[in-house]
Structure formats: structure tokens, C-alpha cells
Scaffold this motif. Sequence first.
Motif, PDB file in Angstrom:
ATOM      1  N   GLU A 157     -71.752 -45.756 -12.546  1.00  0.00           N
ATOM      2  CA  GLU A 157     -71.596 -46.675 -11.420  1.00  0.00           C
ATOM      3  C   GLU A 157     -71.783 -48.103 -11.904  1.00  0.00           C
ATOM      4  O   GLU A 157     -72.673 -48.385 -12.695  1.00  0.00           O
ATOM      5  CB  GLU A 157     -72.622 -46.349 -10.328  1.00  0.00           C
ATOM      6  N   ASN A 176     -76.440 -45.139 -13.647  1.00  0.00           N
ATOM      7  CA  ASN A 176     -76.135 -46.388 -12.959  1.00  0.00           C
ATOM      8  C   ASN A 176     -75.802 -47.460 -13.980  1.00  0.00           C
ATOM      9  O   ASN A 176     -75.447 -47.162 -15.112  1.00  0.00           O
ATOM     10  CB  ASN A 176     -77.289 -46.799 -12.052  1.00  0.00           C
ATOM     11  N   VAL A 229     -67.449 -45.196 -10.608  1.00  0.00           N
ATOM     12  CA  VAL A 229     -67.864 -45.530  -9.249  1.00  0.00           C
ATOM     13  C   VAL A 229     -68.120 -47.036  -9.173  1.00  0.00           C
ATOM     14  O   VAL A 229     -68.997 -47.547  -9.858  1.00  0.00           O
ATOM     15  CB  VAL A 229     -69.130 -44.754  -8.841  1.00  0.00           C
ATOM     16  N   SER A 230     -67.349 -47.740  -8.337  1.00  0.00           N
ATOM     17  CA  SER A 230     -67.487 -49.198  -8.198  1.00  0.00           C
ATOM     18  C   SER A 230     -67.332 -49.850  -9.571  1.00  0.00           C
ATOM     19  O   SER A 230     -68.289 -50.348 -10.164  1.00  0.00           O
ATOM     20  CB  SER A 230     -68.832 -49.556  -7.568  1.00  0.00           C
ATOM     21  N   LEU A 273     -78.021 -43.431  -7.909  1.00  0.00           N
ATOM     22  CA  LEU A 273     -77.093 -42.309  -7.832  1.00  0.00           C
ATOM     23  C   LEU A 273     -77.828 -40.993  -7.598  1.00  0.00           C
ATOM     24  O   LEU A 273     -77.363 -40.128  -6.846  1.00  0.00           O
ATOM     25  CB  LEU A 273     -76.290 -42.201  -9.139  1.00  0.00           C
TER      26      LEU A 273
END
Length: 502
Positions: free
Chosen positions: A194, A91, A221-222, A101
Motif C-alpha cells: 500500500e 504498508n 493498493v493506492s 493493512l
Amino acid sequence: MKIRLLLVFLFVSSFVLAQEKKETTSTLLPKAQVFESKQSVTIDGKVINLNAKAGTLELKDENNRPIALYGFTAYFKENPEKNRPIVFAYNGGPGSSSYWLHMGIMGPKRIVVNDPNYNQAAPYELANNEFSILDVADVVMMDPVGTGLSIPIGEAKGSDFWGVDQDIRSTSLFIMQFLKEHNRLNSPKYILGESYGTFRNAGVMNYLLDKGYALNGVIMVSAVFDLRTLFFAPNEDLPYIVYLPTVAATSWYHGKVADKGADLPSFVQKVREFTENEYAPALFKGNRITASEKSTVAKKLEGFTGISSEVWERADLKITANEYYQELLRKDGMTVGRLDSRYKGINLDPMSMSAFTDPQSDAISPAYTMGFLDYYHGSLGVSKDLLYATSAYSKEGFKWDWKHQGNNFWGADAAVTTLPDMAEALSKDPHTKVLIMNGYYDLATVFNGVEHSISHIGLPKSATDRIIMTYYEAGHMMYTHLPSAKLFREDLKKFIQDTLRK
């Protein structure tokens, strides 16, 4: 003669003392611990049996000196096929552990949440994670130093890890040493981050490549690569520009838009076109914009966002994210989420121009935290004597060093971005691909900010064609939305399979 003997004595004594100190320090160093268990996950009707290892690895620096116990949870398939891929995931924060996650999409179990609503207190449900990619790859969840079980040891201290460059280095060192420790140096390799983990990823992919560790793929991710897209700094138009499509998507979701069009993607595309062709030029004019031009743009902003043109004009066509959370549902006494703007919660002060809390975080955090800790110390068998830190924010002295090599010009940090790192890696390795996974309702790291970064990466089409963008009708943690979790798995599985050496 006596002086010579005295010097020899002093030299020998200092050497002995140094050795004793070294041995004492070595003896006092906390030892890495690993707890093993058997796990399984059922995906597409097939049971995958897993050997799980949770604990710490003794991380060493470039001179082979211990600097940290680095926490991880790894899932290895029993009797794996040859050349099975391995994915390292984390993360962001910075300062967050990887349990989001882990329990949201990557591990064999997932936390069941009442998306997009608030969840009741315990007991929380852990379900089989049919959306995991453990059928196609082994997974290593990493907890950066200060989070999870990860702590500095020896002569190292927190500040050696808490910074853009420090974090890229330590993350890369762990990946290299873990691959060696577990005989996976020749496996297909992926990193998945992320949020701030994507900012980290851009640096790690380049750092690893420079050390000879070419990656098959990088998953974002993002994502955010340029912090200018997130902070509403003085005299900076960019964040207002790139936030508008997500702001409009949020208004669309909450029924504040009159003309919703055929679907969300087509509506968002209209907003993109307005943003580039009308909104950005209007902001660029500053106070040179005429009253009639300002009024015209404000009326169009009302159409896309549901916020009155009067408010837009009073704000000089610029509303920050914090102001938007409050303004959209102000008349309803509600505020919308930052991490996922589908979520809404009570507005404690309807007169305030800044949100007090994030409804999405409030809604899911207890479930994720308690569910994970119960699983970690229960099913994974990690000793209850060990404290798992879900974040580093409570750690003494935790402060992030935002300086990054390559961002300094004329003795000042002109920007905070790892986009050049990613560009360099993509230019040096013509085979590496990048998958960027975006949530339409993510007001923390907005998708148009990523699109802006990629369109300004300064690489030829042959390189940018290796950057794949996917979109989900959910937020920052798009996997809390089960239809998006299903698409997430499908997109990630296809990406891994397409990037394996043929």
C-alpha cells in the motif's frame, strides 16, 4: 628462527582472538522470537481456523551473516488444501509498519471505525473481518526494519535498510528466507503493498524474478510509481495535471459541483477528457497563454471544482494539493483530508494556504493504534516486553536514501521512479499480472498519476493487458469504507483465483 616462531604466535593469537570475537558477537546477538496462537475468521458463513505466528525471523545477508530481526505476523490455515497461495503484505511510508493493512483488511480481525467521521476514545471494537482473503490464501504481514519488532543486528545499521534500493533488497531477502523456512517455496506467491509499498513492490517483483522467484501476481493498493506525480516541484506541470481528477471528485463529493452528472465515474471521465485535451495544453503554454484562453480554462476549472475562476486565474491555473485542502471548504471554516478527502476537520487558520493536519489520519489513528496493540499483545500473545514501533520516524538516524539504481543520468538523479523495474519484470515474465486498486478520494497518491505512469510504461499491449485497474469511492485506505472493503475483497479474491496456475 625466533622471528618465525614470533610470526606463528602472532598469527595464531590473532586467529584465536577473531574466533573469540566472533563467538562473543554471536552470543550477544538478540535472538528471534515467535509467539504462536490459534485464531479464526468467518467468511461467507464458513469458519477458517488459523495458526498464527507473530514475532521475528533472523534475516541473513547474501554471505549468510545475520543482519536483522525482521518482524512479521503470519496466518496459516489449518489443514490447508494443496498449493495454497501465500500473500506477503506491507504498508508504505516509507517508515510505516503494516498494522494499517493488518487491522483494516488483511487479518482475521478489523478495527471498527465511524467512517468518514471522527471516532470516540476507547474502548475500540475489533470485529470479525469478513472482508479478508484468508479463505483463499495465507497472509504474512511484514514490518520493514525500523518498524514493528524489526531491528538491525550484528554489524548492520539502520542506513543499510533505509533507502529505495536497500529496502527492496531487505524486503526480498525476507520473502525468500521466509518461504524457505516455512516450506512454501513451491506455493503460488503474491506481494501486496500500500502507498510507498507499491513503489517498493515494483522493485521487489523484479528483484525476486532475477533470483528465480516468479510471482503469480502483484497487488498495488493506492499506488505511486513515479514521485514526480506527487511533488509540486518548480516548473513541473505533471502533478497539477494528474491531481485535477481527484480534486474534482472531492469537490463532487462535498457538493461543490453544480453539474454532477449521472454518477462519480462518469463525472471523473469528463474531467479526464478536459485534463488531457484542454488543461494540460494550457499549462504547457506557460506565460504564452492569452488572457482569454486563461479565462476560458479558469471558468471550466470552476465548474469542475467549485473553486472560483478568480482564484484559478490568480494562481495561474495551478493550485497545489495543500492549497486545495484549505480552499475548498474555507468559507465553512473546514479543511479536507489528504489520505481520504471525504473526511473534513476544523481549519485552524482560515487565512493559511497550507493545511495543518490531515482529518482522516486524526480521525482513525487512535482507534487503529490502540486496537492493534491490544490485539497484538493480547490475542496474538506477543510479549509485552517487546516494543512494537508503529513507524520508524522516531528512530535515531532515520533518513530515507532516495537514490535508485537506473534513475541516474549524467551523474544526477533525473527522477525517482520504480516504473522501469515493473516494466522489466513484466517484459521478462509474460504470465505475471498486476492489480492496481485506486481510491477516487485519495489525495495522497492520486489515481490519475497511476494512469499516467501505466500509459507511459513503454510496453506492448500484450503486457499492459496484464495490468488491471479497479476503483473505489473512498480514499487511500479504501477499506475503511465498508462498501469499498466488500469490493476490495471481491476484486482481490478474483485476482488470486484468476492468476493461479491452471
